[in-house]
Scaffold this active site. Structure first.
Site, PDB file in Angstrom:
ATOM      1  CG  ASP A 153      -1.827  -1.092   1.385  1.00 41.88           C
ATOM      2  OD1 ASP A 153      -1.776  -2.019   0.396  1.00 41.88           O
ATOM      3  OD2 ASP A 153      -2.929  -0.794   1.876  1.00 41.88           O
ATOM      4  CE  LYS A 216      -5.372   1.888   2.624  1.00 43.08           C
ATOM      5  NZ  LYS A 216      -4.117   1.118   3.341  1.00 43.08           N
ATOM      6  CE  LYS A 252      -6.860  -1.230   2.782  1.00 42.57           C
ATOM      7  NZ  LYS A 252      -5.414  -2.032   3.174  1.00 42.57           N
TER       8      LYS A 252
HETATM    9  O1  LIG Z   1      -5.249   1.272   6.145  1.00 42.03           O
HETATM   10  C1  LIG Z   1      -5.828   1.147   6.783  1.00 42.03           C
HETATM   11  C2  LIG Z   1      -6.239   2.171   7.890  1.00 42.03           C
HETATM   12  O2  LIG Z   1      -5.011   2.772   8.402  1.00 42.03           O
HETATM   13  C3  LIG Z   1      -6.997   1.701   8.963  1.00 42.03           C
HETATM   14  O3  LIG Z   1      -7.613   2.803   9.668  1.00 42.03           O
HETATM   15  P1  LIG Z   1      -8.450   2.837  10.838  1.00 42.03           P
HETATM   16  O4  LIG Z   1      -7.541   2.511  12.207  1.00 42.03           O
HETATM   17  O5  LIG Z   1      -9.115   4.082  11.526  1.00 42.03           O
HETATM   18  O6  LIG Z   1      -9.483   1.521  10.659  1.00 42.03           O
END
Ligand SMILES: O=C[C@H](O)COP(=O)(O)O
Length: 316
Positions: A153, A216, A252
């Site tokens: 990512d 994403k 995503k």
């Molecule tokens: O890529 C994923 C995100 O950093 C997750 O974010 P979150 O901790 O707000 O669910």
């Protein structure tokens, strides 16, 4: 993620996006109507939540991450639901779509997921800001891949979007895609920092032209992360790109999605905009660190009729 055909990318084609107009109020109305209009019937909610679980990139991206925490996360990814819930749903097995960690946590994750078939995704390129010299960002990608990450990512340079330097954005992103090698690349647009939905559409298109396998929304560290209107614009870009090239690029949403309701809302958006094909892990992921806890709680209630205290299912 099985290789459903990588996105080969295209040469930079500004004419695919430079005259795009995005009607923000219309995007907000459409996003709101999607979740309001299609209320998923009670008996189907469980199925939608189970589907969400297999699309979750179960994530920990914190400065105090440790191998022990990553091992616990991977155990959860291997068994996201308590046995009594799985039985109550009549399911044999269920795992999450991936586990998403920082590069130095890839090795412990790979070890903990051995034999599970669950891929490890690693953020890279100076996550979350990306403000590092390009050679170091590319080296970080190669490090994460060498450690065993099957998905990378990356974060884009927001400055190139804000200045409209599409050639620079394309060149950097294409170099990152090349550094990924066989690893699938998700391009994080950090949409909360791109100022307009028009920029979101343009950045989405350039990232896909540069070869991103997924686009994403967010790192989870911006002031505003995944929203439905932004997601709608990105999915429209993904649809337009597919119409021109035949390539199927995944989507995503990530950051700030906490509840089972969120999990259903984003799936409704994907179904309404792209159809059922886009409701499986090869083309759709939910980037979340805490959403699974609420999903498990709702499924526990579906099976037992009782609500367990949310902390019982929270990841320690
Ligand atoms: O890529 C994923 C995100 O950093 C997750 O974010 P979150 O901790 O707000 O669910």
């Amino acid at each position: 993620m099985t290789d459903t055909g990588r996105n080969p990318g295209t040469p930079l084609a500004p004419d695919w996006f430079d005259t795009v107009a995005v009607n923000t109020p219309a995007a907000e109305r459409r996003a709101a109507s999607l979740t309001a209009r299609r209320t998923v019937k009670k008996e189907w909610q469980a199925a939608w939540l189970v589907n969400a679980i297999r699309c979750i990139d179960l994530t920990t991206l914190a400065g105090d991450d440790t191998p022990a925490r990553v091992q616990r996360l991977c155990a959860k990814a291997r068994q996201p639901l308590a046995p009594h819930i799985l039985q109550g749903l009549g399911l044999e097995a269920l795992t999450t779509g991936a586990v998403c960690v920082y590069p130095t946590m890839v090795a412990p994750a790979v070890k903990a997921l051995e034999g599970s078939g669950i891929p490890v995704a690693s953020v890279a390129t100076g996550f979350p800001a990306g403000l590092m010299p390009l050679p170091l960002r590319l080296a970080e990608i190669r490090y994460a891949v060498d450690q065993g990450a099957a998905e990378i990512d990356i974060v884009i340079s927001r400055a190139h979007v804000l200045s409209g330097d599409w050639q620079a954005l394309y060149d950097e992103t294409a170099a990152m895609r090349e550094a990924c090698g066989d690893a699938h690349m998700k391009a994080i647009l950090a949409t909360g920092e791109l100022k307009t939905l028009r920029n979101v559409y343009k950045a989405s298109m350039v990232a896909m032209q540069a070869g991103a396998d997924f686009i994403k929304t967010s790192t989870g560290k911006e002031p505003v992360n995944a929203t439905l209107p932004v997601s709608l614009v990105m999915v429209r870009a993904l649809r337009d790109y597919g119409a021109r090239t035949g390539a199927r690029v995944g989507f995503k949403p990530a950051g700030g999605m906490r509840t089972a309701k969120d999990a259903i809302a984003w799936q409704v958006l994907m179904k309404e905009e792209m159809g059922n094909d886009w409701l499986q892990p090869d083309l759709f992921r939910l980037g979340a660190s805490s959403m699974l806890a609420d999903i498990e709680r709702q499924l526990d209630h579906h099976v037992t009729g009782r609500y367990a205290a949310s902390h019982r299912h929270a990841l320690a």
